[in-house]
Design a protein around this motif. Structure first.
Motif, PDB file in Angstrom:
ATOM      1  N   VAL A   1       0.846  -1.203   0.000  1.00 13.97           N
ATOM      2  CA  VAL A   1       0.000   0.000   0.000  1.00 13.97           C
ATOM      3  C   VAL A   1       0.876   1.245   0.000  1.00 13.97           C
ATOM      4  N   SER A   2       1.903   1.258   0.843  1.00 12.54           N
ATOM      5  CA  SER A   2       2.808   2.404   0.906  1.00 12.54           C
ATOM      6  C   SER A   2       3.523   2.616  -0.425  1.00 12.54           C
ATOM      7  N   LEU A   3       3.995   1.525  -1.018  1.00 12.87           N
ATOM      8  CA  LEU A   3       4.695   1.622  -2.292  1.00 12.87           C
ATOM      9  C   LEU A   3       3.771   2.133  -3.392  1.00 12.87           C
ATOM     10  N   GLN A   4       2.590   1.561  -3.492  1.00 10.11           N
ATOM     11  CA  GLN A   4       1.684   1.993  -4.562  1.00 10.11           C
ATOM     12  C   GLN A   4       1.275   3.442  -4.364  1.00 10.11           C
ATOM     13  N   ASP A   5       1.038   3.848  -3.147  1.00  9.87           N
ATOM     14  CA  ASP A   5       0.699   5.248  -2.905  1.00  9.87           C
ATOM     15  C   ASP A   5       1.881   6.155  -3.220  1.00  9.87           C
ATOM     16  N   GLY A   6       3.097   5.707  -2.908  1.00  2.83           N
ATOM     17  CA  GLY A   6       4.299   6.496  -3.142  1.00  2.83           C
ATOM     18  C   GLY A   6       4.650   6.688  -4.606  1.00  2.83           C
ATOM     19  N   VAL A   7       4.232   5.743  -5.460  1.00  2.91           N
ATOM     20  CA  VAL A   7       4.551   5.847  -6.887  1.00  2.91           C
ATOM     21  C   VAL A   7       3.336   6.231  -7.727  1.00  2.91           C
ATOM     22  N   GLY A   8       2.186   6.382  -7.089  1.00  2.14           N
ATOM     23  CA  GLY A   8       0.982   6.771  -7.820  1.00  2.14           C
ATOM     24  C   GLY A   8       0.308   5.634  -8.557  1.00  2.14           C
ATOM     25  N   ALA A   9       0.574   4.394  -8.126  1.00  2.00           N
ATOM     26  CA  ALA A   9      -0.058   3.233  -8.751  1.00  2.00           C
ATOM     27  C   ALA A   9      -1.493   3.089  -8.252  1.00  2.00           C
ATOM     28  N   THR A  10      -2.306   2.453  -9.073  1.00  2.00           N
ATOM     29  CA  THR A  10      -3.681   2.173  -8.679  1.00  2.00           C
ATOM     30  C   THR A  10      -3.723   1.026  -7.680  1.00  2.00           C
ATOM     31  N   ASN A  11      -2.961  -0.028  -7.958  1.00  5.54           N
ATOM     32  CA  ASN A  11      -2.918  -1.205  -7.107  1.00  5.54           C
ATOM     33  C   ASN A  11      -1.565  -1.879  -7.230  1.00  5.54           C
ATOM     34  N   ALA A  12      -1.267  -2.767  -6.285  1.00  7.05           N
ATOM     35  CA  ALA A  12      -0.019  -3.522  -6.308  1.00  7.05           C
ATOM     36  C   ALA A  12      -0.286  -4.921  -5.789  1.00  7.05           C
ATOM     37  N   ILE A  13       0.379  -5.905  -6.395  1.00  3.23           N
ATOM     38  CA  ILE A  13       0.260  -7.286  -5.929  1.00  3.23           C
ATOM     39  C   ILE A  13       1.629  -7.948  -5.964  1.00  3.23           C
ATOM     40  N   VAL A  14       1.751  -9.028  -5.222  1.00  2.28           N
ATOM     41  CA  VAL A  14       2.880  -9.945  -5.340  1.00  2.28           C
ATOM     42  C   VAL A  14       2.273 -11.288  -5.686  1.00  2.28           C
ATOM     43  N   CYS A  15       2.791 -11.904  -6.750  1.00  2.64           N
ATOM     44  CA  CYS A  15       2.313 -13.218  -7.149  1.00  2.64           C
ATOM     45  C   CYS A  15       3.510 -14.086  -7.499  1.00  2.64           C
ATOM     46  N   ASP A  16       3.262 -15.379  -7.630  1.00  5.73           N
ATOM     47  CA  ASP A  16       4.339 -16.246  -8.092  1.00  5.73           C
ATOM     48  C   ASP A  16       4.252 -16.345  -9.606  1.00  5.73           C
ATOM     49  N   LEU A  17       5.224 -16.992 -10.214  1.00  9.23           N
ATOM     50  CA  LEU A  17       5.269 -17.065 -11.668  1.00  9.23           C
ATOM     51  C   LEU A  17       4.188 -17.953 -12.260  1.00  9.23           C
ATOM     52  N   ALA A  18       3.510 -18.723 -11.420  1.00  9.29           N
ATOM     53  CA  ALA A  18       2.383 -19.524 -11.885  1.00  9.29           C
ATOM     54  C   ALA A  18       1.100 -18.701 -11.894  1.00  9.29           C
ATOM     55  N   GLY A  19       1.165 -17.479 -11.364  1.00  9.45           N
ATOM     56  CA  GLY A  19      -0.001 -16.606 -11.355  1.00  9.45           C
ATOM     57  C   GLY A  19      -0.824 -16.658 -10.092  1.00  9.45           C
ATOM     58  N   SER A  20      -0.310 -17.255  -9.028  1.00 11.97           N
ATOM     59  CA  SER A  20      -1.042 -17.268  -7.759  1.00 11.97           C
ATOM     60  C   SER A  20      -0.774 -15.982  -6.998  1.00 11.97           C
ATOM     61  N   LEU A  21      -1.832 -15.280  -6.667  1.00 11.31           N
ATOM     62  CA  LEU A  21      -1.743 -14.031  -5.932  1.00 11.31           C
ATOM     63  C   LEU A  21      -1.420 -14.341  -4.475  1.00 11.31           C
ATOM     64  N   LEU A  22      -0.292 -13.800  -3.982  1.00  8.39           N
ATOM     65  CA  LEU A  22       0.130 -14.067  -2.613  1.00  8.39           C
ATOM     66  C   LEU A  22      -0.223 -12.928  -1.667  1.00  8.39           C
ATOM     67  N   CYS A  23      -0.177 -11.695  -2.154  1.00  8.24           N
ATOM     68  CA  CYS A  23      -0.505 -10.543  -1.324  1.00  8.24           C
ATOM     69  C   CYS A  23      -0.854  -9.384  -2.235  1.00  8.24           C
ATOM     70  N   TYR A  24      -1.680  -8.491  -1.735  1.00  7.90           N
ATOM     71  CA  TYR A  24      -2.083  -7.328  -2.510  1.00  7.90           C
ATOM     72  C   TYR A  24      -2.005  -6.084  -1.649  1.00  7.90           C
ATOM     73  N   GLY A  25      -1.815  -4.948  -2.294  1.00 10.91           N
ATOM     74  CA  GLY A  25      -1.804  -3.682  -1.581  1.00 10.91           C
ATOM     75  C   GLY A  25      -3.216  -3.143  -1.497  1.00 10.91           C
ATOM     76  N   LEU A  26      -3.783  -2.828  -2.643  1.00 12.35           N
ATOM     77  CA  LEU A  26      -5.159  -2.363  -2.746  1.00 12.35           C
ATOM     78  C   LEU A  26      -5.529  -1.316  -1.702  1.00 12.35           C
ATOM     79  N   SER A  27      -4.987  -0.163  -1.865  1.00 10.01           N
ATOM     80  CA  SER A  27      -5.263   0.954  -0.972  1.00 10.01           C
ATOM     81  C   SER A  27      -6.760   1.181  -0.846  1.00 10.01           C
ATOM     82  N   ARG A  28      -7.188   1.641   0.297  1.00  9.66           N
ATOM     83  CA  ARG A  28      -8.609   1.936   0.507  1.00  9.66           C
ATOM     84  C   ARG A  28      -9.015   3.288  -0.066  1.00  9.66           C
ATOM     85  N   ARG A  29      -8.042   4.076  -0.548  1.00 14.13           N
ATOM     86  CA  ARG A  29      -8.394   5.374  -1.110  1.00 14.13           C
ATOM     87  C   ARG A  29      -9.137   5.174  -2.428  1.00 14.13           C
ATOM     88  N   PRO A  30     -10.117   6.029  -2.752  1.00 14.97           N
ATOM     89  CA  PRO A  30     -10.854   5.877  -4.001  1.00 14.97           C
ATOM     90  C   PRO A  30      -9.929   6.054  -5.196  1.00 14.97           C
TER      91      PRO A  30
END
Length: 164
Positions: A18-47
């Protein structure tokens, strides 16, 4: 079975994303593995504006919310994988992909078998973005490897496959 938001490493990684995405102006951020499994997401609560924007009232996506966004996430991830330079699709190869001028607007950086994926509501400049992400990668990697393994008994809480 513990939910993701009860696991300290997941909570720390979530806050870092969340801090990283807010700091760079991204809409959302995720970490996934190379198989495409989502492990964690930022998804800020700001609109946010844009079709890929997610707003979550808690740290956890509901199953219905995730299913609505799963295909968008999966399509973006597939696009990033197709955009890798030749030779960067081999196991262990590191890659950076910047889709800065065309939809989906995304930036991906691989690390240790995982991918940090940020997406934007419009065009962005990759070079300043890379300079802001680089110092955060060691902490992101350290927290990612602390997460329970996706094949463990709490797989449903931690990994949400994006590829169908």
């Amino acid at each position: 079975m513990a939910s993701a938001d009860e696991i300290p490493a997941w909570l720390k990684l979530h806050r870092l994303l969340v801090s990283l995405q807010d700091g760079v102006g991204a809409t959302n951020a995720i970490v996934c593995d190379l198989a495409g499994s989502l492990l964690c997401y930022g998804l800020s609560r700001r609109p946010q504006n844009g079709p890929a924007a997610l707003e979550v009232p808690s740290l956890r996506l509901t199953e219905a919310e995730f299913e609505r966004e799963r295909s968008t996430l999966g399509e973006m991830f597939e696009r990033v994988l197709r955009a890798r330079a030749p030779g960067n699709d081999k196991p262990g190869a590191r890659f950076t992909v910047a889709l800065a001028d065309e939809e989906p607007f995304a930036y991906a950086q691989s690390f240790g078998g995982y991918v940090l994926l940020l997406w934007f509501s419009g065009p962005f400049t990759p070079f300043p973005l890379a300079a802001k992400i680089r110092p955060a990668l060691p902490a992101i990697e350290a927290l990612t490897v602390m997460l329970p393994p996706p094949e463990g008994p709490s797989r449903g809480a931690m990994a949400m496959p994006m590829r169908g």
